[in-house]
Design an enzyme around this catalytic site. Structure first.
Site, PDB file in Angstrom:
ATOM      1  N   PRO A  44       1.084  -1.607  -0.066  1.00  0.00           N
ATOM      2  CG  PRO A  44      -1.267  -1.631   1.252  1.00  0.00           C
ATOM      3  CD  PRO A  44      -0.194  -2.225   1.242  1.00  0.00           C
ATOM      4  CB  CYS A  45       1.648   3.442  -2.324  1.00  0.00           C
ATOM      5  SG  CYS A  45       0.215   3.570  -3.346  1.00  0.00           S
ATOM      6  CD  GLN A  46      -3.363   4.485   0.994  1.00  0.00           C
ATOM      7  OE1 GLN A  46      -2.226   3.039   0.608  1.00  0.00           O
ATOM      8  NE2 GLN A  46      -4.611   3.256   0.016  1.00  0.00           N
TER       9      GLN A  46
END
Length: 354
Positions: free
Chosen positions: A86-88
């Site tokens: 996940p890259c948030q």
């Protein structure tokens, strides 16, 4: 000469299966996808058989458990580990990163599995910020790969419309090998893929109105709009128009009345329409909401539908999203690695392995 063993892969943080699907299309046998979100399971398994979905928190999953679950062996030259965490947290978009704090170092957990299994190939895909931000674990991960014997490491930030995906969407991609020299997939030199080429055919995407619900698996569904937003879209020029068309009317957003064009109030894409003959903006998890970006249809007074968003992500038309809520479907689609990008990454590995 003995026939070369088929490449196989494990897709960490697999979500709804965009990366798995693309790798499978390139001829790689994806043994399993691993994700902590149960809502991904049915979609992943339905579209990616016989790949297995493993519901697990990578932080807590042991190497031995994964080894037994999939029958993996260590030091397998034909094994690919894919890590698209996940890259948030690493996004350059200025949003509250508090909720994403727990996921910021998932690359370190992925590294634990690479260290133990020592696969022939490693793939990482993420936002560009994971490479540019000083506190990112990525540079340490690259040093780890080098010390581990991965002599061929290619990484760069790419624009996905150069790789067959009709979006303006920058991504960081790393491909590493300890067994072969890797060639990074080459960008296209032809015409840029556009919104029109992907969702412009009305025989495939018939005209619908805001609030339309498609009960079939095609899912040409779009949320309702408030009356005021329908009035705004009616005044927004077709094919790329923006909210500037109604900024001096009673329809102007309250928060913009005094601050339009200043600081955080300078974004003109919200409530805007997509251009027919340009790539779409980045398909985010909120692409069905016109207040979250340039997500209005180029000519119809509505946001793009779930199926249109999935198609702009390069999911095939028969990819079924088995999840109930519109918001959950949009999140699954927006978080995915575009399958066409995944296919091209996989092909670069397949070609290097021949």
């Amino acid at each position: 000469m003995a026939q070369q063993s088929r490449l196989k892969a494990v897709d960490f943080f697999c979500g709804g299966g965009g990366m798995t699907y693309g790798f499978s299309q390139a001829g790689v046998e994806v043994l399993a996808g691993i994700d902590i979100d149960l809502k991904c399971k049915e979609t992943y398994e339905l579209n990616n058989r016989p790949s297995k979905f493993i519901l697990a928190d990578v932080k807590k999953l042991s190497e031995e458990t994964l080894k037994n679950e999939l029958g993996l062996t260590r030091n397998d030259d034909n094994l690919i580990f894919i890590g698209c965490s996940p890259c948030q947290y690493w996004s350059i978009i200025k949003t509250d990163k508090t909720k994403a704090e727990d996921s910021k170092n998932l690359l370190n957990d992925f590294q634990r599995f690479v260290d133990y299994f020592n696969p022939g190939f490693v793939v990482v895909e993420n936002v560009p910020g994971i490479f540019s931000k000083p506190d990112s674990p990525l540079k340490g991960f690259i040093n780890f790969l080098t010390n581990k014997g991965y002599d061929s490491i290619e990484h760069r930030t790419i624009q996905v419309f150069d790789y067959g995906v009709p979006q303006s969407r920058k991504r960081f991609v790393l491909i590493a090998s300890r067994v072969k020299n890797i060639s990074f997939p080459l960008p296209d030199k032809g015409e840029t893929p556009t919104v029109r080429k992907f969702i412009g055919d009305k025989n495939i995407f018939p005209e619908i109105t805001a609030g339309h619900t498609d009960s079939t698996d095609f899912c040409h569904t779009v949320p309702k709009l408030k009356e005021v937003n329908l009035k705004r879209l009616a005044l927004t020029p077709k094919d790329g128009g923006t909210r500037q068309a109604w900024k001096n009317t009673e329809l102007q957003l309250e928060v913009y009345k005094k601050n339009d064009g200043v600081g955080n109030f300078s974004f003109k894409d919200i409530y805007g329409r997509m251009f027919w003959d340009k790539p779409a903006p980045t398909i985010t998890t909120r692409f069905t909401s016109i207040s979250n970006g340039r997500f209005a249809h180029p000519e119809q007074d509505r946001a793009i539908s779930l199926r249109e968003g999935a198609t702009l992500q390069t999911f095939p038309l028969d990819y079924v999203f088995k999840i109930k809520a519109i918001e959950d479907k949009a999140r699954l689609i927006g978080n995915a690695v575009p399958p066409e990008l995944a296919r091209r990454i996989a092909e670069s590995i397949v070609l290097s392995s021949r």
